[in-house]
Design a protein around this motif. Structure first.
Motif, PDB file in Angstrom:
ATOM      1  N   UNK A  22       0.895  -1.278  -0.097  1.00  0.00           N
ATOM      2  CA  UNK A  22      -0.114   0.170  -0.036  1.00  0.00           C
ATOM      3  C   UNK A  22       0.882   1.091   0.109  1.00  0.00           C
ATOM      4  N   UNK A  23       1.785   1.330   0.811  1.00  0.00           N
ATOM      5  CA  UNK A  23       2.806   2.438   0.894  1.00  0.00           C
ATOM      6  C   UNK A  23       3.518   2.583  -0.426  1.00  0.00           C
ATOM      7  N   UNK A  24       4.026   1.498  -1.054  1.00  0.00           N
ATOM      8  CA  UNK A  24       4.688   1.459  -2.291  1.00  0.00           C
ATOM      9  C   UNK A  24       3.666   2.074  -3.419  1.00  0.00           C
ATOM     10  N   UNK A  25       2.379   1.724  -3.408  1.00  0.00           N
ATOM     11  CA  UNK A  25       1.612   2.124  -4.575  1.00  0.00           C
ATOM     12  C   UNK A  25       1.165   3.655  -4.106  1.00  0.00           C
ATOM     13  N   UNK A  26       1.131   4.095  -3.008  1.00  0.00           N
ATOM     14  CA  UNK A  26       0.928   5.594  -2.729  1.00  0.00           C
ATOM     15  C   UNK A  26       2.335   6.397  -3.032  1.00  0.00           C
ATOM     16  N   UNK A  27       3.291   5.809  -3.167  1.00  0.00           N
ATOM     17  CA  UNK A  27       4.726   6.757  -3.277  1.00  0.00           C
ATOM     18  C   UNK A  27       5.166   6.257  -4.622  1.00  0.00           C
ATOM     19  N   UNK A  30       6.783   8.781  -7.116  1.00  0.00           N
ATOM     20  CA  UNK A  30       8.007   9.450  -6.706  1.00  0.00           C
ATOM     21  C   UNK A  30       9.117   8.570  -7.074  1.00  0.00           C
ATOM     22  N   UNK A  31       9.013   7.422  -7.332  1.00  0.00           N
ATOM     23  CA  UNK A  31      10.116   6.633  -7.678  1.00  0.00           C
ATOM     24  C   UNK A  31      10.089   6.353  -9.262  1.00  0.00           C
ATOM     25  N   UNK A  32       9.123   6.271  -9.950  1.00  0.00           N
ATOM     26  CA  UNK A  32       9.219   5.818 -11.229  1.00  0.00           C
ATOM     27  C   UNK A  32       8.632   7.126 -12.135  1.00  0.00           C
ATOM     28  N   UNK A  39       0.917   3.335 -14.187  1.00  0.00           N
ATOM     29  CA  UNK A  39      -0.007   2.604 -14.138  1.00  0.00           C
ATOM     30  C   UNK A  39      -0.155   1.110 -13.927  1.00  0.00           C
ATOM     31  N   UNK A  40       0.897   0.578 -14.894  1.00  0.00           N
ATOM     32  CA  UNK A  40       1.023  -0.851 -15.018  1.00  0.00           C
ATOM     33  C   UNK A  40       1.523  -1.330 -13.652  1.00  0.00           C
ATOM     34  N   UNK A  41       2.622  -0.655 -13.111  1.00  0.00           N
ATOM     35  CA  UNK A  41       3.172  -0.996 -11.658  1.00  0.00           C
ATOM     36  C   UNK A  41       2.158  -1.086 -10.685  1.00  0.00           C
ATOM     37  N   UNK A  45       0.654  -4.139  -8.221  1.00  0.00           N
ATOM     38  CA  UNK A  45       0.555  -4.400  -6.792  1.00  0.00           C
ATOM     39  C   UNK A  45      -0.822  -4.663  -6.444  1.00  0.00           C
ATOM     40  N   UNK A  46      -1.790  -4.047  -7.289  1.00  0.00           N
ATOM     41  CA  UNK A  46      -3.337  -4.575  -6.922  1.00  0.00           C
ATOM     42  C   UNK A  46      -3.493  -6.020  -7.016  1.00  0.00           C
ATOM     43  N   UNK A  47      -2.598  -6.567  -8.216  1.00  0.00           N
ATOM     44  CA  UNK A  47      -2.773  -8.003  -8.433  1.00  0.00           C
ATOM     45  C   UNK A  47      -2.155  -8.698  -7.125  1.00  0.00           C
TER      46      UNK A  47
END
Length: 88
Positions: A22-27, A30-32, A39-41, A45-47
């Protein structure tokens, strides 16, 4: 002394993994950056989160194959359809 059962331990580890995702998808932006890769990443993460919920919290990892595959296909198809819609 207090001991943690195996199922509780699996659920706790899965819950922590869901928090990290969840934190990864929220931020993620900033990384990518922005665009189709974000969107694909995010949908990947949702998967991963959906798979964890189905296998650990709904306890379908050892359920009849039909029900597990049905729910996993839903978790796979919806992000795939959303990615295709975004790319079009």
């Amino acid at each position: 002394m207090f001991t943690i059962q195996e199922t509780t331990k699996k659920a706790l580890i899965s819950w922590l993994w869901l928090i990290v995702l969840t934190f990864l998808s929220a931020y993620l932006d900033r990384f990518i950056g922005y665009g189709w890769l974000v969107v694909s990443t995010a949908l990947f993460v949702v998967f991963l989160k959906g798979q964890q919920i189905i296998d650990i919290f709904m306890e379908l990892k050892h359920a009849p194959r039909f029900w597990r595959m049905l729910l996993l296909s839903y978790v796979l198809l919806i992000p795939l359809i959303l990615t295709l819609i975004y790319l079009i």
